[in-house]
Design an enzyme around this catalytic site. Structure first.
Site, PDB file in Angstrom:
ATOM      1  N   ASP A 150       0.843  -1.177  -0.030  1.00 22.39           N
ATOM      2  CA  ASP A 150      -0.034   0.087  -0.066  1.00 22.39           C
ATOM      3  C   ASP A 150       0.910   1.301   0.186  1.00 22.39           C
ATOM      4  O   ASP A 150       2.198   0.970   0.171  1.00 22.39           O
ATOM      5  CB  ASP A 150      -0.849  -0.079   1.327  1.00 22.39           C
ATOM      6  CG  ASP A 150      -2.164   0.958   1.054  1.00 22.39           C
ATOM      7  OD1 ASP A 150      -2.357   1.589  -0.003  1.00 22.39           O
ATOM      8  OD2 ASP A 150      -2.811   0.946   2.046  1.00 22.39           O
ATOM      9  N   HIS A 194      -0.954  -0.513   4.841  1.00 22.58           N
ATOM     10  CA  HIS A 194      -1.547   0.736   5.110  1.00 22.58           C
ATOM     11  C   HIS A 194      -1.150   1.493   6.330  1.00 22.58           C
ATOM     12  O   HIS A 194      -0.925   2.527   6.354  1.00 22.58           O
ATOM     13  CB  HIS A 194      -3.052   0.641   5.077  1.00 22.58           C
ATOM     14  CG  HIS A 194      -3.752   1.760   5.565  1.00 22.58           C
ATOM     15  ND1 HIS A 194      -3.840   3.019   4.872  1.00 22.58           N
ATOM     16  CD2 HIS A 194      -4.388   2.208   6.655  1.00 22.58           C
ATOM     17  CE1 HIS A 194      -4.395   3.792   5.476  1.00 22.58           C
ATOM     18  NE2 HIS A 194      -4.999   3.264   6.727  1.00 22.58           N
ATOM     19  N   ASP A 215      -2.837  -2.731  -2.902  1.00 19.31           N
ATOM     20  CA  ASP A 215      -3.701  -1.781  -2.470  1.00 19.31           C
ATOM     21  C   ASP A 215      -2.925  -0.205  -2.958  1.00 19.31           C
ATOM     22  O   ASP A 215      -1.967  -0.178  -3.270  1.00 19.31           O
ATOM     23  CB  ASP A 215      -4.086  -1.814  -1.052  1.00 19.31           C
ATOM     24  CG  ASP A 215      -5.282  -1.396  -0.783  1.00 19.31           C
ATOM     25  OD1 ASP A 215      -5.764  -0.501  -1.579  1.00 19.31           O
ATOM     26  OD2 ASP A 215      -5.667  -1.447   0.569  1.00 19.31           O
ATOM     27  N   GLU A 228       8.513   5.935  -9.307  1.00 17.93           N
ATOM     28  CA  GLU A 228       7.281   4.794  -9.124  1.00 17.93           C
ATOM     29  C   GLU A 228       7.829   4.173  -7.811  1.00 17.93           C
ATOM     30  O   GLU A 228       8.604   3.795  -7.543  1.00 17.93           O
ATOM     31  CB  GLU A 228       7.307   3.663 -10.309  1.00 17.93           C
ATOM     32  CG  GLU A 228       7.012   4.282 -11.638  1.00 17.93           C
ATOM     33  CD  GLU A 228       5.614   4.540 -11.871  1.00 17.93           C
ATOM     34  OE1 GLU A 228       4.961   4.093 -11.034  1.00 17.93           O
ATOM     35  OE2 GLU A 228       4.969   5.278 -12.750  1.00 17.93           O
TER      36      GLU A 228
END
Lengths: 858, 381
Positions: free
Chosen positions: A629, A833, A699, A667
């Protein structure tokens, strides 16, 4: 993810191509040297783009148009208009085992309704696409449109024309039609209309055409477009205490779904503020005084989206021009004009405050092709309305409570809003007038479809297993008194507290001791350390007392002020790597809740130190599951943080993690490649071999980014695996996980509409034919409507049956240790996350490697 | 064509109308032959007190492409204008009378009449001055006297022009109709020749008509604007404005509650400075803010005008809770964030049919080509 990151793409300016004031003048003039491209189908989308008319199409060019049909991709058009729906990313055809069917079979069937309506067209429906040439060339798109609109007699009343491509619902008698027109200046113009294509209902261009028609309907229904969604301004909800206005509205799209072309629509709310940026700035100055003003201003305003008073565009505030006032000038055409003068002559708007500083918005859109991009737009605070919430407001419990009472809708309420919206389209004769001439109509009811409810999982804690109530998707009660899989002894640990909170710290300590026993946690008495409620005192206490042997540091914080929390995390994640647990004193102040709180803290401490809480059966051996994430820090120079979390054992109870920071334009995967490599090494260390299967859950992929993941990231992941040896070829699966989607599902239960139960899988009708994708509703919500999570398997060499893929995914949603229940995404994604968020919000640096094998970021 | 005029002539014509509107402040303006509605759009921004803007054109297709740009902006809803504004677009012919054209303060015919045949001009004159009978009319048309100065011009300026009048012809027409219908006319124009000595007049000649007050025809006066019978309504939009009582009330309530909240917060935090208005006080857990204190806010004042109207407006208002004596607004206290209390009701879902899986599974074994062996060992690099 914060609202800032979310709102980034919404800030793109839209609408007419009038140049923003203050933008460089060069961009306004069309470049005469521009290469004139042969017209292609894709030109339909960038309506504002093609300012110069293309030359008369040669036969060759026409042939190209038809041939180039498949290749035209919207995203390639200079990135001006991203394809937010990621259509035309054809991943399914690469996967042999899901070519015929991507449906699972487990679970019990359930009748669902979805927020979709079918778009109907009569059989053998065709859309006629024409190319329109003007001789002599007409520069102005508006003029070209006016000239074509004069031809109603020949073309008929229904048409869609964007300046060069014309759509008609019927075929003209001839393939090429030449018409004569005259401009208001008396210039004679020849218009040549050439048939270039007969489009089928499901052609990508037709889909764009539907969306254009649908936007017209939304306009007819008096909906205001803000960003990508449409809102109804006639019926606002007001929260005057916070100067907020909420507009109810919809987000919509028309796409080719698995079984048919459908309109997907979801209720959306726009938060607007009844104050201008100038009002807001003045309030801020009063609050924080002159010398903190600049800093506070930047902190609160940058990243917010504003709406201007004179057009319907939205802008993102990127900076504040402290040296500019409305009296500054900019070049307009050949003359310098002040902002004050410009707004007066252009819009008859008077600027009251001549001393206000201006706002800078870096308009992303490019100028006419070939010309340099327009400079940033300078905006007048007095003419800008704030939209959305600031982070400060998000943290305000009262504001959020008031908001959620307005915006949180039960399944029943949500469905009735959607139904009334569909009804409104059906009832409006004007809206129907836009549809019927094209032979189009919408079905008058929401889509019904079947889903499956997967069986609930059995939770394993060592030798004990138990079931949980499936509808609650929570096992905090069932866990009571059951020993955890493994516990780390706490022989050497600290508890820090301020004098005022000495009592709560003591009672926390006692309660922790009480709850730890039944879990199997051995807890020695903590070393109690008092600190003064200042950041430097707290830091000193940490520096002086945390030693290499310290197993855990518990800090009782006096308030939920972020700086002290950040200080603890920075010190203990980077400088002196030690698991730590912060708790705000107020959380501990209610004795009746203390047991629950202490239980949660004990569980959290245990897994932070490397203990394992529970598990579910994973019927695949030698499997490594990876979650990725990212977090976009809009404040600190748009830095992004990528986090990768990978499983280390069969029961998925131990996780390796890496976090990487990178600057704008890079990236995320470039650095995550190394993280994946490190994860594989760690797996080897724990298991003595390399995993034979790797499943990556990715994600944090934004709308329109799928192609990049498929084209670029996938290759990087494979390369990273390759780097471990030429013969090492594990089975690889890459799944893109999306939480923010507009699909919703409702279940009919006991005669009323309810949320689908946790474990509901949807893999038909509303999925996309070109993908191997499915939806899972894994979590339970107490209020409002549940949001499903979308899983898109973009690469799969595992040969795993779709049913197993779905079940594994659902199983993984059970393994997030900070929640004794099922979460919305697979645990590795939730962990990733959490890690990215901690680093992005508090640490701002790469955490210490000694912590890599621990869930310290929980 | 190289630009002869700067700003372009059509802009100068529009500006002439805008200047007229700003000076004379007509409430209702009708633009005949509005085409792409450019003049109406200008008047939307620049027509200070205009309450009704109407456009008429015989060609609906051009209007239709541009009409949605008249929709109010998002900000028009956030900050409603003080005066009303309605914009309507009709399709119809200027030579046909329609009751929806009565009662206008200003009718503009910019570069219109030269597109009519002369016999149509007759009928149009009758309809405009005899039937519509607005207070003011602005007519602009090309001045044929100027044509020799236009480089390369052969014939008329536009192929659709049926005639182009000299100044004399134009004035003749104007004066005759003044006599007939009771108007007073003055002549002017835009676009003067570069060489000011040439006596050819303006490039576009303009006649401004005012109804002659001394010849007021009582029959004309009492006609009111009615629903259209001949013209077709294409588009109509009412802008949100404070003249709408609902919007006024909503705006007022928002302003009042916002103000009261600010006062409450500053009082609670001890920053409230004693002014002439009574101090807030506690009632239970709520804070009561004096109406006079709220009334001190200039924005509230400007919305209501008088204190009496202010208190009246709040009396029956459900969104504002007043003390029994109606002296103060009761503002509920902020709630503290509470940790979610664990619900201990052991409710069983009726007839749950989901059961946990019991059988142990091995998905690897179910795979057709199972090749778990032969994995190379990993050599630490």
């Amino acid at each position: 993810m914060t609202g800032r990151a979310r709102s980034r793409s919404r800030g793109r300016a839209r609408g007419q191509d009038t140049i923003a004031p203050g933008a460089s003048a060069a961009a306004a003039a069309p470049d005469p040297l521009r290469h004139v491209m042969p017209p292609s189908e894709g030109q339909l989308v960038g309506r504002g783009r093609q300012k110069t008319a293309p030359p008369p199409a040669t036969m060759e060019a026409v042939a190209q148009i038809s041939a180039g049909f498949q290749q035209v991709k919207i995203g390639e058009r200079g990135g001006r208009r991203r394809d937010f729906h990621d259509s035309e990313v054809f991943t399914r055809q690469q996967m042999e085992h899901v070519k015929d069917s991507k449906s699972g079979s487990s679970g019990s069937p359930i009748d669902l309704r979805a927020n979709f309506v079918r778009l109907m067209s009569r059989p053998e429906w065709v859309l006629y696409q024409y190319h329109v040439d003007f001789n002599p060339n007409m520069e102005s798109r508006r003029l070209r449109m006016a000239l074509v609109h004069q031809q109603e007699e020949t073309l008929g009343p229904s048409r869609s024309f964007d300046g060069s491509i014309l759509f008609l619902p019927h075929r003209l008698p001839n393939t090429e039609t030449v018409l004569c027109a005259e401009t208001r200046q008396g210039e004679k113009v020849q218009i040549k209309i050439t048939l270039t294509n007969e489009l089928l209902p499901s052609s990508p261009v037709t889909l764009q055409f539907y969306n254009i028609i649908f936007r017209r309907i939304l306009r007819i229904l008096n909906m205001q477009q803000i960003g990508r969604h449409h809102y109804n301004p006639d019926d606002p909800l007001n929260i005057p205490q916070h100067r907020l206005t909420i507009w109810p509205g919809f987000q919509t799209n028309i796409l080719q779904y698995e079984s048919s072309i459908m309109l997907c629509m979801d209720v959306s709310h726009k938060v607007l503020r009844n104050e201008t940026v100038l009002d807001f700035m003045m309030g801020l100055r009063r609050q924080c005084g002159d010398h903190n003003f600049a800093e506070a201003c930047a902190k609160e305003l940058v990243g917010l989206i504003v709406l201007t008073k004179y057009n319907n565009k939205t802008y993102r505030i990127d900076d504040i021009a402290w040296d500019h006032t409305p009296n500054n000038t900019f070049k307009r055409g050949d003359t310098e004009i002040s902002f004050r003068q410009y707004y007066k002559t252009q819009y008859n708007l008077d600027i009251v405050d001549g001393n206000q500083v201006l706002l800078i918005s870096r308009v992303k859109k490019r100028g006419p092709a070939g010309a340099p991009p327009p400079g940033p737009a300078l905006l007048i605070p007095e003419f800008c309305f704030l939209t959305g919430l600031t982070d400060k407001m998000r943290n305000d419990f009262n504001i959020m409570k008031d908001l959620s009472t307005h915006t949180r809708l039960t399944p029943d309420q949500r469905e009735s809003r959607l139904n009334s919206f569909v009804g409104k389209i059906q009832k409006s004769s004007q809206a129907q007038n836009e549809l019927t001439p094209w032979g189009l109509s919408f079905e008058d009811k929401l889509l019904s479809l079947k889903g499956r409810v997967l069986p609930a999982e059995r939770i394993v804690q060592g030798s004990r297993t138990f079931e949980y109530a499936p509808w609650a998707a929570d096992w905090s009660k069932e866990m009571r008194g059951v020993p955890l899989i493994s516990c780390m002894p706490m022989d050497n640990w600290l508890m820090l507290f301020t004098r005022r909170n000495a009592d709560v710290a003591q009672s926390l300590l006692q309660t922790l001791n009480r709850v730890a026993g039944p879990m199997g946690m051995r807890m020695a008495r903590a070393t109690m350390i008092e600190y003064e409620d200042r950041q430097d005192s707290l830091l000193r206490a940490l520096q002086q007392n945390v030693a290499p042997g310290t197993q855990m540091v518990v800090v009782v914080l006096a308030s939920n002020r972020k700086d002290k929390y950040d200080c603890v995390k920075k010190q203990l994640c980077v400088e002196c790597p030690t698991p730590s647990q912060c708790v705000v004193a107020r959380t501990l102040s209610r004795p009746q809740a203390l047991m629950t709180v202490a239980t949660k803290i004990a569980l959290q401490m245990n897994c932070k130190m490397g203990g394992e809480l529970w598990s579910v059966d994973i019927p695949l051996k030698q499997l490594m599951v990876v979650g990725i994430d990212c977090y976009h820090d809009t404040l600190a120079g748009k830095r992004s943080i990528g986090a990768l979390v990978a499983s280390l054992n069969q029961s998925m109870s131990r996780w390796f993690s890496k976090c990487v920071l990178q600057n704008r334009g890079q990236e995320i995967i470039d650095s995550l490649k190394e993280a994946l490599h490190a994860a594989l090494k760690a797996w080897y260390k724990h298991n003595g071999c390399l995993p034979s299967r790797i499943i990556v859950y990715r994600d944090g992929v934004g709308d329109g980014m799928l192609q990049t993941v498929v084209n670029y990231e996938l290759a990087q992941i494979m390369e990273s695996i390759k780097a471990l040896g030429q013969d090492y070829a594990p089975k690889l699966t890459v799944v893109v996980v999306k939480k923010r989607i507009c699909s919703r599902f409702f279940a009919r239960m006991d005669g009323k509409l309810a949320n689908p139960p946790p474990g509901t899988v949807i893999d038909t009708d509303v999925t996309r034919p070109e993908w191997y994708d499915f939806f899972i509703v894994s979590q339970a919500v107490r209020m409002g409507s549940v949001s499903p999570t979308h899983y898109n398997v973009v690469y799969d060499s595992s040969g795993l049956k779709p049913d197993h893929m779905q079940r594994l995914t659902y199983k993984l949603c059970h393994l997030y240790y900070n929640w004794q229940g099922v979460v919305r995404v697979p645990a590795p994604c939730q962990y990733a996350h959490k890690l990215a968020f901690l680093v992005g919000q508090s640490i701002h640096r790469e955490p210490n490697h000694n912590l890599d094998d621990f869930l310290y970021y929980l | 064509m190289c630009p002869l005029f700067s700003p372009p002539l059509f802009m100068q014509r529009y500006q002439f109308v805008v200047d007229f509107v700003q000076k004379h402040e007509p409430k209702k303006v009708l633009d005949l032959g509005c085409a792409e509605c450019s003049l109406l759009r200008k008047l939307k921004f620049h027509g200070n007190g205009v309450e009704l803007l109407v456009g008429l054109d015989k060609d609906s297709s051009v209007m239709r492409t541009r009409m949605h740009s008249f929709a109010p902006l998002s900000s028009d809803y956030l900050q409603p204008r003080s005066g009303p504004l309605t914009i309507e677009l009709y399709q119809g012919s200027v030579t046909q009378p329609d009751p929806s054209t009565h009662c206008f303060d200003l009718v503009t015919c910019i570069e219109l009449i030269e597109h009519l045949h002369l016999e149509e001009v007759e009928r149009f004159t009758e309809v405009l001055f005899g039937f519509m009978a607005p207070s003011n009319v602005i007519v602009s048309t090309p001045n044929a006297d100027y044509n020799p100065l236009l480089p390369g011009l052969v014939g008329f300026r536009h192929h659709d022009h049926k005639f182009e009048w000299s100044r004399k012809e134009f004035q003749l027409w104007a004066l005759r109709l003044c006599d007939l219908f009771g108007y007073i006319v003055s002549f002017t124009g835009v676009g003067s020749p570069a060489d000011s000595h040439t006596n050819v007049g303006f490039c576009s000649q303009i006649a401004v008509f005012n109804r002659d007050p001394s010849r007021q025809d009582s029959a004309l006066q009492c006609r009111s604007r009615e629903e259209p019978t001949v013209y077709r309504l294409l588009y109509s939009v009412v802008y949100p404005s404070l003249s709408d009582n609902n919007i006024l009330q909503r705006t007022l309530v928002n302003e009042v509650l916002c103000r009261a909240e600010l006062i409450k917060r500053s009082w609670l935090s001890g920053e409230w400075v004693a002014k002439t208005a009574p101090e807030p006080f506690m009632q239970g857990s709520s804070v009561c803010v004096s109406l006079l204190d709220v009334w001190a806010c200039p924005r509230v004042r400007s919305l209501c005008g008088t204190l009496r109207r202010f208190t009246e407006a709040l009396m029956g208002e459900l969104r504002v809770e007043l003390t029994p004596a109606r002296q103060a607004i009761i503002m509920p206290a902020d709630e503290e964030e509470e940790e979610e209390v664990e619900e201990d009701e052991d409710a069983e879902a009726a007839g749950t049919k989901w059961t946990a899986t019991t059988a142990t599974e091995d998905w690897d074994a179910e795979m057709p080509h199972n090749s778990n062996s032969n994995l190379p060992d990993f050599h630490d690099a």
